[in-house]
Each structure stands twice: as C-alpha cells, then as structure tokens.
Design an enzyme around this catalytic site. Structure first.
Site, short mmCIF file in Angstrom:
data_model
loop_
_atom_site.label_atom_id
_atom_site.label_comp_id
_atom_site.label_asym_id
_atom_site.label_seq_id
_atom_site.Cartn_x
_atom_site.Cartn_y
_atom_site.Cartn_z
CE LYS A 1 0.04 -2.85 3.28
NZ LYS A 1 1.79 -2.95 3.77
CG ASP B 1 1.13 4.22 0.84
OD1 ASP B 1 1.57 3.84 -0.13
OD2 ASP B 1 0.35 4.02 1.69
CB ILE B 2 6.37 3.82 -2.19
CG1 ILE B 2 7.27 4.70 -1.72
CG2 ILE B 2 6.54 2.78 -3.69
CD1 ILE B 2 8.72 3.71 -1.55
CG ASN C 1 11.89 -3.04 7.75
OD1 ASN C 1 12.03 -4.07 7.00
ND2 ASN C 1 11.12 -1.58 7.57
CE LYS D 1 27.49 6.73 19.05
NZ LYS D 1 28.72 5.86 18.98
CE LYS E 1 -1.02 0.49 1.71
NZ LYS E 1 0.41 1.72 2.26
CG ASP F 1 4.09 2.29 7.74
OD1 ASP F 1 3.87 2.36 6.50
OD2 ASP F 1 4.07 1.86 8.55
CG PHE G 1 3.91 -8.36 -0.88
CD1 PHE G 1 4.94 -9.54 -0.64
CD2 PHE G 1 4.24 -8.42 -2.40
CE1 PHE G 1 4.55 -10.38 -1.05
CE2 PHE G 1 4.05 -9.34 -2.79
CZ PHE G 1 5.00 -10.67 -1.86
#
Length: 415
Positions: free
Chosen positions: A355, A320-321, A222, A301, A359, A291, A341
């Site tokens: 969230k 999910d950390i 990302n 390749k 969490k 995710d 965050f």
C-alpha cells in the site's frame, strides 16, 4: 486516604509539582475537581488561596483533595524561614491560577504583592516556574477594555492565558467569561509540558469512518471509531502544530486547540481535504474511507415487497484521498509530507508495504483493524522504503505521541 497515595506513576503529569492558586469567584467549585484530576494525572498539588477565594470554597475541602496544607497568608508560621512566597514558588514546576479573577489579573499586571498568592507570583523564578492563568468572570467584565489590556500585558510578561468558556453564568447572563472545565485545563497543562517537536507545522489529519448513503435511512460504513485519528490530532497539537481535523461521523469530543471539520461521505471528505491541504505542511490520512459507494442513492426508503427479491445495487469507486494528496504538486515538491494508514485483517507487513508503494507516500502506518476498532489501545507498524518498525501495544494516545515524534524526526532529517 491521602490523595497523593493515588498518584499515577505513568500519568501525563507524573513528577510535576503544581502550585494551584485560587482567587475570588464562584468558579472555585471547579477547582476542587481540577485538583483531583491533576493528582490523577500524577502531579503533586500545593493549593494557595486568597482571602476572597475562601468565601467560595473552604481550605478544608482543598486540603482534603490535595493531601497538603493549604496556604493563604504570607505570614504563615509553618514555614521555618517565614518565607512561603519563596519556598512555594521555588518548588513549583508551574503555577496555575484557576480561577483568576479580573481583580487578580490587574494585581499581577501592577506587580502588587500584599497577599501571598500575588507575592509568590511576583517572586517566582520566571525561567523555571511558568505562570498559567485560567480567567473567570462575568461576560461584561471579560470584554471590558481594561481586562483585555491586562491580558495582553500578562501575555507580554510571559504568562500563558488558557482562555475562557462560553455559556450560562452564575449571575444569570450568558456569554464568554466562564472558567474552562477542569478536564480542559488539565489537557492544556499536559500540552504545555510536552516537547514542541512540530512547532511551525500545519497538520491536516482525517479520522473515523465515512458513510455512503443507500437511501435516506440506510448506508454503508465501517467499524472505525476515529479514536486513533483524534489521538493524533491531540498529540500533534501538544507538539506545537496548528491542527485541522477532518472527521467522519463519530461521537468524540474535539481535542483542545484543534480545528474540526465534520464530514459524512468519502466525497465530502475528499473536498475538505483537497481544500485544506493547500495550506498544510503535513497530512496524516487516518480515516477509514469507503472504497466504493452506491452509484445512485434512492430518494425514498427501499422497502421489502414480500417477494423475496433483493435490491440490485450498483457501485462506483470513490476517489483515493491519500493518493490524490500524495500525487499533488505540493506533496511531490516536498512542501507537504504525507503519512498513510492501513487497516488490515491479515498479512500486515506485506499489505502495508504494498500500500505504501501504491499510494506513493514516504511513511505508512499499519494496524490490524478488527483488533483495534472501537478500542482505546492499538499496536502499530511503521513502514517506509527501507524498514519496518513496530510500536508495541499501548494506548492510542501513547502511540499517537510516539508517531508524532517519529514524524518530527523524519521532517527534521529530510533534505
């Protein structure tokens, strides 16, 4: 142009008056850039040089950079009371000796005062004019028992030792003993003056993106630059915390005094976080963690065959950390305070509130990802169980310092 006309009113050292002492050593060439950077951060700089320092750099150079006359003699007639050692030390918010030679450290330990710089160090009011030392010398001089003994004594006497760098030396040898780079010393000086609101805390912070391999040359990632997480690591270190930074694949310099662990994938990051969370008292999950990941990365390749067919990728969800750490025994017992965050693209408040509840963290920080990825500025929304607080658009370091202050306040008021 007088450098003092370029003072930054909002620099990190605005309003600080620094006495910059130079002693004999080739590292004096770095002191010129150090003086310039101190002024750029808003400080005023008064240069004091020993006779030996003047063999390596001229007073003309340092006067031009500082915009002030350079002092070198305790008998300087420019002082009406002939007491520059008193006047200069009383005006200082800090005295920084850079470079500080092995000989000058020995002089400080002995309390010698037969030239101006050591005299003003001895005459300084210890409570209001702290002494910071940036050593510079040959690697053998650095490791010599006498030097190590003198450093220990200086620390016991209240001086702050900034450490040394490692690398090629003017003599041709390689090792410890180089003076720190000017930017490193400025960062240390800024940190020295910051409030120590997180003293005694052990922070674990994640930053940057993760990279999930599709094959040996392709992957899913990302746009996160890691700048916000790195800024938080720096701000927390400035606030006195012991900081461990788990960083995804980013090209950012490690903040001074921060222990950095580089990882690549979400699974790598999870393993590092779970390990280091055992000793942390504060966890800030800034990283933009993938995710999902490909269920199986190809060993070679994946090539086009000209048929127009697209590869069929199967995905699995990454652990999910943040939720994993927030639901750990240490977090649930209150021994580990967790901050999450959320990088959203719309409906920031609603998504951040949802969230935070999902969490199970006491504080969640929201921002609009596309508006901040890769940039040096941001705007944050702090969401807890009772309210939402906006931190207006500012530099990421400024926001990080505000966030650290907010976290410290919550830590000190929690039961």
């Amino acid at each position: 142009m007088n450098p003092n006309t370029l003072l930054s009113a909002d620099g990190d050292l605005a309003g600080k008056h620094i006495v910059l002492g130079l002693t004999g050593g080739i590292a004096c060439y770095k002191s010129a850039e150090l003086c310039r950077l101190l002024i750029k951060q808003g400080a005023t700089v008064q240069v004091v040089m020993t006779e030996a320092a003047a063999q390596f750099i001229t007073t003309t150079t340092m006067q031009a950079l500082s915009g002030r006359p350079v002092y070198g003699s305790q008998w300087d007639a420019r002082e009406p009371n002939t007491m520059p050692h008193i006047n200069l030390s009383r005006e200082a918010d800090a005295i920084l000796i850079a470079p500080c030679s092995a000989d000058f450290m020995a002089r400080l330990v002995q309390g010698r005062s037969d030239e101006l710089l050591s005299l003003l160090c001895l005459a300084r009011p210890i409570a209001t004019a702290p002494l910071l030392i940036a050593p510079a010398m040959n690697r053998e001089m650095w490791v010599h028992p006498a030097t190590q003994r003198n450093m220990a004594q200086l620390a016991e006497d209240g001086a702050t030792l900034l450490g040394v760098g490692n690398g090629p030396q003017a003599c041709g040898e390689i090792g410890d003993g180089r003076m720190l780079e000017p930017a490193e010393m400025v960062e240390d000086l800024i940190a020295f003056f910051r409030p120590k609101s997180l003293a005694g805390q052990r922070l674990l912070v994640t930053a940057g993106p993760t990279y999930e391999a599709i094959d040996p040359v392709r992957g899913i990632t990302n746009l996160s630059s890691g700048k916000m997480g790195f800024a938080i690591a720096r701000a927390a270190r400035e606030a006195g915390a012991d900081v461990t930074l788990v960083a995804g694949p980013v090209a950012l310099a490690t903040p001074r005094g921060v222990n950095r662990i580089d990882v690549k994938s979400a699974q790598n990051m999870l393993a590092a976080v779970v390990q280091h969370a055992q000793a942390a008292t504060l966890f800030v999950a800034t990283a933009a963690v993938a995710d999902w990941r490909p269920a199986q990365a190809a060993e070679q390749k994946i090539k086009k065959d000209g048929s127009g067919a697209t590869p069929q990728l199967q995905f699995v969800e990454n652990t999910d950390i943040l939720a994993t750490v927030a639901q750990s025994a240490r977090a649930l017992s209150g021994a580990l305070y967790c901050v999450g965050f959320a990088a959203e693209s719309q409906d920031l408040l609603a998504n951040a509130q949802a969230k935070r509840a999902r969490k199970g963290v006491p504080l969640l920080v929201g921002n609009i990802g596309p508006a901040t990825f890769g940039k040096d500025e941001n705007a944050l929304l702090l969401v807890d169980a009772l309210s939402a607080t906006e931190l207006p658009h500012a530099s990421k370091l400024s926001l990080a310092r505000q966030l650290v202050a907010e976290i410290a306040k919550r830590l000190h008021t929690s039961p």
